[in-house]
Design a protein around this motif. Structure first.
Motif, PDB file in Angstrom:
ATOM      1  N   THR A 184      -7.078  -0.510   4.872  1.00  0.00           N
ATOM      2  CA  THR A 184      -7.220  -1.593   3.903  1.00  0.00           C
ATOM      3  C   THR A 184      -6.723  -1.134   2.541  1.00  0.00           C
ATOM      4  O   THR A 184      -6.459   0.051   2.317  1.00  0.00           O
ATOM      5  N   GLY A 185      -6.647  -2.085   1.598  1.00  0.00           N
ATOM      6  CA  GLY A 185      -6.208  -1.738   0.253  1.00  0.00           C
ATOM      7  C   GLY A 185      -7.176  -0.821  -0.468  1.00  0.00           C
ATOM      8  O   GLY A 185      -6.779  -0.047  -1.341  1.00  0.00           O
ATOM      9  N   ILE A 186      -8.476  -0.916  -0.117  1.00  0.00           N
ATOM     10  CA  ILE A 186      -9.481  -0.021  -0.692  1.00  0.00           C
ATOM     11  C   ILE A 186      -9.838   1.004   0.381  1.00  0.00           C
ATOM     12  O   ILE A 186     -10.937   1.019   0.953  1.00  0.00           O
ATOM     13  N   GLY A 187      -8.872   1.822   0.699  1.00  0.00           N
ATOM     14  CA  GLY A 187      -9.025   2.842   1.716  1.00  0.00           C
ATOM     15  C   GLY A 187      -7.984   3.920   1.506  1.00  0.00           C
ATOM     16  O   GLY A 187      -7.142   3.811   0.602  1.00  0.00           O
ATOM     17  N   PRO A 188      -8.012   4.971   2.314  1.00  0.00           N
ATOM     18  CA  PRO A 188      -7.041   6.052   2.153  1.00  0.00           C
ATOM     19  C   PRO A 188      -5.607   5.528   2.146  1.00  0.00           C
ATOM     20  O   PRO A 188      -5.186   4.838   3.073  1.00  0.00           O
ATOM     21  N   GLY A 189      -4.879   5.822   1.083  1.00  0.00           N
ATOM     22  CA  GLY A 189      -3.502   5.355   0.962  1.00  0.00           C
ATOM     23  C   GLY A 189      -3.368   3.921   0.512  1.00  0.00           C
ATOM     24  O   GLY A 189      -2.247   3.425   0.370  1.00  0.00           O
TER      25      GLY A 189
END
Length: 314
Positions: A184-189
């Motif tokens: 997700t956008g709020i996740g690793p990378g």
């Protein structure tokens, strides 16, 4: 049961497929091309190619799968969804899939004799920005959306209207909160997490917009439970801790070891964010998850973003 999962390689689809297989279901998973065939086979799904906007193809492919349950997770997000000034443009394909794709899949599910249909929806900014800070499923959606998000809200409303009006099949719409976690956008990378690390995501105005989050794995588990539980209708799939931007955003900065976010007056931010972005930062309402916990028997592993955000550093 035989389950047709449309959009098996998306944010929800990736963790959902192995959950469904582990639950003993046979999963036929679709994607837009053959690129993901090996990945789907590796987690126990039978891959098929599907263009959700091609009605004839949807009828043929779903019919051949002979599913008992059809799950709609198709999307076509071109970017991160972070361009708030051109929000509808980024969601253009996804909105087509919310309208024509939903109609095609419901028709195909009924024609194939499926008994249950589950569609992805969204909660948070679509809620009416009136009344209590947290809304349940009975509260109205926004009647006056920002110009930047009108087409996207119309697509969400169409999906939910199609689900609630469906006859001859038990149909559910799952209103997911803001995703975080792997993929997700709020996740690793993820793009949004990168913005936080670069201190490019400020608290705007008083930061009063109330957000409801859900870890991607918790969202997938709720979807897996909906295969066999819950009356037809709409369900908020969120954690149990709705929170204002002025609370959760500084906490995320702290967890990541970043200096506190900048604070920007609303008037200064509006030209950069548009009315939609300003609403998200200052005025949106959160979501109550009581119905999902009660009727689906779902309890998120991360009942608060406070716990879940800590996993983003590992």
């Amino acid at each position: 049961m035989r389950i047709f999962l449309a959009g098996a390689t998306g944010a929800i689809g990736r963790p959902l497929v192995p959950m469904l297989v582990a639950d003993g279901h046979t999963v036929i998973g679709s994607s837009r091309g053959h690129t993901h065939d090996d990945a789907l086979r590796s987690v126990g799904a039978e891959p098929v190619v599907l263009n959700g906007l091609d009605r004839a193809q949807v009828l043929d492919v779903v019919g051949a799968a002979a599913p008992e349950v059809v799950i709609h997770q198709m999307s076509g997000l071109a970017g991160s969804g972070g361009d708030l000034l051109h929000f509808d443009d980024e969601f253009a394909v996804t909105n087509e899939l919310r309208v024509a794709g939903t109609d095609n899949l419901i028709e195909a599910a009924r024609a194939a004799g499926a008994r249950r249909f589950i569609a992805a929806s969204y909660t948070g900014w679509p809620n009416a920005r009136t009344g209590a800070a947290v809304h349940d499923e009975s509260a109205p959606l926004d009647a006056d959306p920002a110009p930047e998000s009108r087409r996207t809200l119309a697509g969400i409303k169409h999906t939910e209207a199609a689900v609630t009006a469906a006859t001859g099949i038990d149909a559910l719409a799952l209103r997911y909160g803001t995703f975080y976690g792997p993929g997700t956008g709020i996740g690793p990378g993820g793009d949004q997490l990168a913005m936080v690390r670069a201190r490019k995501l400020p608290v705007v105005g008083g930061g009063g917009g109330v957000w409801s989050f859900v870890h991607i794995a918790d969202a997938a588990r709720a979807t897996a439970l909906a295969v066999g539980r819950g009356r037809p209708g709409i369900y908020n799939i969120t954690d149990s801790d709705p929170a204002p931007v002025g609370v959760w955003l500084p906490y995320l900065y702290e967890v990541l070891g970043v200096r506190p976010p900048r604070r920007v007056p609303a008037w200064l931010a509006r030209p950069l964010l548009g009315r939609h972005g300003l609403n998200m930062m200052t005025a949106v309402r959160g979501a109550d998850n009581t119905r999902a916990r009660t009727e689906l028997g779902w309890e998120p592993d991360y009942p608060s973003w406070r716990d879940g955000f800590r996993t983003l550093t590992t």
